[in-house]
Motif scaffolding. Structure first.
Motif, PDB file in Angstrom:
ATOM      1  N   ARG A  30       1.789 -15.526 -12.762  1.00 32.28           N
ATOM      2  CA  ARG A  30       0.944 -15.753 -11.591  1.00 32.28           C
ATOM      3  C   ARG A  30       1.603 -15.197 -10.322  1.00 32.28           C
ATOM      4  NH1 ARG A  30       0.417 -21.410 -11.461  1.00 32.28           N
ATOM      5  NH2 ARG A  30      -0.307 -21.433 -13.588  1.00 32.28           N
ATOM      6  N   LEU A  31       2.896 -15.442 -10.182  1.00 31.63           N
ATOM      7  CA  LEU A  31       3.632 -14.955  -9.018  1.00 31.63           C
ATOM      8  C   LEU A  31       3.673 -13.425  -9.011  1.00 31.63           C
ATOM      9  CD1 LEU A  31       5.324 -15.627  -6.535  1.00 31.63           C
ATOM     10  CD2 LEU A  31       7.323 -15.702  -8.028  1.00 31.63           C
ATOM     11  N   ALA A  32       3.881 -12.814 -10.164  1.00 27.72           N
ATOM     12  CA  ALA A  32       3.900 -11.352 -10.248  1.00 27.72           C
ATOM     13  C   ALA A  32       2.536 -10.761  -9.908  1.00 27.72           C
ATOM     14  CB  ALA A  32       4.329 -10.922 -11.651  1.00 27.72           C
ATOM     15  N   ALA A  33       1.474 -11.396 -10.338  1.00 33.30           N
ATOM     16  CA  ALA A  33       0.128 -10.917 -10.022  1.00 33.30           C
ATOM     17  C   ALA A  33      -0.140 -11.011  -8.522  1.00 33.30           C
ATOM     18  CB  ALA A  33      -0.911 -11.718 -10.800  1.00 33.30           C
ATOM     19  N   GLN A  34       0.281 -12.092  -7.895  1.00 31.30           N
ATOM     20  CA  GLN A  34       0.089 -12.247  -6.454  1.00 31.30           C
ATOM     21  C   GLN A  34       0.885 -11.200  -5.685  1.00 31.30           C
ATOM     22  OE1 GLN A  34       1.201 -16.304  -5.769  1.00 31.30           O
ATOM     23  NE2 GLN A  34      -0.779 -17.117  -6.414  1.00 31.30           N
ATOM     24  N   ALA A  35       2.120 -10.954  -6.101  1.00 31.29           N
ATOM     25  CA  ALA A  35       2.941  -9.944  -5.436  1.00 31.29           C
ATOM     26  C   ALA A  35       2.320  -8.560  -5.612  1.00 31.29           C
ATOM     27  CB  ALA A  35       4.361  -9.970  -5.999  1.00 31.29           C
ATOM     28  N   GLY A  36       1.799  -8.280  -6.788  1.00 31.66           N
ATOM     29  CA  GLY A  36       1.141  -6.997  -7.027  1.00 31.66           C
ATOM     30  C   GLY A  36      -0.095  -6.814  -6.175  1.00 31.66           C
ATOM     31  N   LEU A  37      -0.885  -7.850  -6.035  1.00 31.55           N
ATOM     32  CA  LEU A  37      -2.076  -7.767  -5.191  1.00 31.55           C
ATOM     33  C   LEU A  37      -1.710  -7.586  -3.718  1.00 31.55           C
ATOM     34  CD1 LEU A  37      -4.380 -10.471  -6.799  1.00 31.55           C
ATOM     35  CD2 LEU A  37      -4.702  -7.994  -6.812  1.00 31.55           C
ATOM     36  N   LEU A  38      -0.665  -8.248  -3.262  1.00 30.53           N
ATOM     37  CA  LEU A  38      -0.202  -8.086  -1.889  1.00 30.53           C
ATOM     38  C   LEU A  38       0.249  -6.643  -1.653  1.00 30.53           C
ATOM     39  CD1 LEU A  38       0.569  -9.286   0.870  1.00 30.53           C
ATOM     40  CD2 LEU A  38       2.800  -9.834  -0.130  1.00 30.53           C
ATOM     41  N   PHE A  39       1.041  -6.114  -2.566  1.00 33.28           N
ATOM     42  CA  PHE A  39       1.492  -4.732  -2.446  1.00 33.28           C
ATOM     43  C   PHE A  39       0.311  -3.769  -2.448  1.00 33.28           C
ATOM     44  CE2 PHE A  39       2.736  -0.725  -4.456  1.00 33.28           C
ATOM     45  CZ  PHE A  39       3.683  -0.290  -3.545  1.00 33.28           C
ATOM     46  N   LEU A  40      -0.628  -3.995  -3.329  1.00 32.50           N
ATOM     47  CA  LEU A  40      -1.813  -3.136  -3.407  1.00 32.50           C
ATOM     48  C   LEU A  40      -2.602  -3.183  -2.106  1.00 32.50           C
ATOM     49  CD1 LEU A  40      -3.572  -1.305  -5.196  1.00 32.50           C
ATOM     50  CD2 LEU A  40      -4.756  -3.356  -5.956  1.00 32.50           C
ATOM     51  N   GLY A  41      -2.759  -4.371  -1.528  1.00 34.00           N
ATOM     52  CA  GLY A  41      -3.469  -4.496  -0.265  1.00 34.00           C
ATOM     53  C   GLY A  41      -2.769  -3.752   0.863  1.00 34.00           C
ATOM     54  N   ASN A  44      -3.123   0.061   0.230  1.00 36.75           N
ATOM     55  CA  ASN A  44      -4.465   0.543   0.559  1.00 36.75           C
ATOM     56  C   ASN A  44      -4.667   0.619   2.069  1.00 36.75           C
ATOM     57  OD1 ASN A  44      -5.491   1.037  -1.962  1.00 36.75           O
ATOM     58  ND2 ASN A  44      -6.304  -1.020  -2.224  1.00 36.75           N
ATOM     59  N   LYS A  45      -4.124  -0.334   2.799  1.00 41.81           N
ATOM     60  CA  LYS A  45      -4.252  -0.317   4.256  1.00 41.81           C
ATOM     61  C   LYS A  45      -3.555   0.920   4.827  1.00 41.81           C
ATOM     62  CE  LYS A  45      -3.295  -3.010   8.369  1.00 41.81           C
ATOM     63  NZ  LYS A  45      -2.638  -4.145   8.942  1.00 41.81           N
ATOM     64  N   GLU A  46      -2.386   1.266   4.286  1.00 42.28           N
ATOM     65  CA  GLU A  46      -1.655   2.457   4.751  1.00 42.28           C
ATOM     66  C   GLU A  46      -2.439   3.729   4.422  1.00 42.28           C
ATOM     67  OE1 GLU A  46       1.192   2.804   6.528  1.00 42.28           O
ATOM     68  OE2 GLU A  46       1.055   0.640   6.818  1.00 42.28           O
ATOM     69  N   ILE A  47      -3.018   3.816   3.248  1.00 46.51           N
ATOM     70  CA  ILE A  47      -3.772   4.996   2.852  1.00 46.51           C
ATOM     71  C   ILE A  47      -5.007   5.156   3.747  1.00 46.51           C
ATOM     72  CG2 ILE A  47      -5.165   6.016   1.001  1.00 46.51           C
ATOM     73  CD1 ILE A  47      -2.194   6.247   0.515  1.00 46.51           C
ATOM     74  N   ILE A  48      -5.704   4.063   4.004  1.00 48.04           N
ATOM     75  CA  ILE A  48      -6.927   4.121   4.808  1.00 48.04           C
ATOM     76  C   ILE A  48      -6.598   4.489   6.255  1.00 48.04           C
ATOM     77  CG2 ILE A  48      -8.790   2.708   5.762  1.00 48.04           C
ATOM     78  CD1 ILE A  48      -8.862   1.280   3.037  1.00 48.04           C
ATOM     79  N   SER A  49      -5.449   4.040   6.774  1.00 43.91           N
ATOM     80  CA  SER A  49      -5.100   4.332   8.164  1.00 43.91           C
ATOM     81  C   SER A  49      -4.791   5.817   8.368  1.00 43.91           C
ATOM     82  CB  SER A  49      -3.916   3.485   8.611  1.00 43.91           C
ATOM     83  OG  SER A  49      -2.742   3.853   7.918  1.00 43.91           O
ATOM     84  N   TYR A  50      -4.408   6.538   7.298  1.00 43.98           N
ATOM     85  CA  TYR A  50      -4.134   7.974   7.412  1.00 43.98           C
ATOM     86  C   TYR A  50      -5.404   8.814   7.377  1.00 43.98           C
ATOM     87  CZ  TYR A  50       0.868   7.259   6.948  1.00 43.98           C
ATOM     88  OH  TYR A  50       2.159   6.888   7.149  1.00 43.98           O
ATOM     89  N   ILE A  51      -6.486   8.232   6.915  1.00 45.50           N
ATOM     90  CA  ILE A  51      -7.737   8.995   6.796  1.00 45.50           C
ATOM     91  C   ILE A  51      -8.445   9.068   8.121  1.00 45.50           C
ATOM     92  CG2 ILE A  51     -10.001   9.055   5.706  1.00 45.50           C
ATOM     93  CD1 ILE A  51      -8.741   7.843   3.228  1.00 45.50           C
TER      94      ILE A  51
END
Length: 51
Positions: A30-41, A44-51
């Motif tokens: 559960r903790l690994a899934a939460q950390a993965g989702l945080l990293f993914l979020g 994605n925010k960094e990728i979108i800010s470059y567009i």
């Protein structure tokens, strides 16, 4: 008691895992899934800010 008897008993005792081990693995997953989702979020925010 010979070596094979001792090994057979040890295997029988360790078979299947315990309830505590299952709870620990579930909590870690559960903790690994939460950390993965945080990293993914954040990623994605960094990728979108470059567009």
């Amino acid at each position: 008691m010979n070596k094979n008897d001792i090994l057979a008993r040890a295997r029988a005792e360790n078979q299947g895992g315990g309830e505590y081990e299952k709870q620990v693995l579930e909590k870690a997953g559960r903790l690994a899934a939460q950390a993965g989702l945080l990293f993914l979020g954040l990623f994605n925010k960094e990728i979108i800010s470059y567009i």
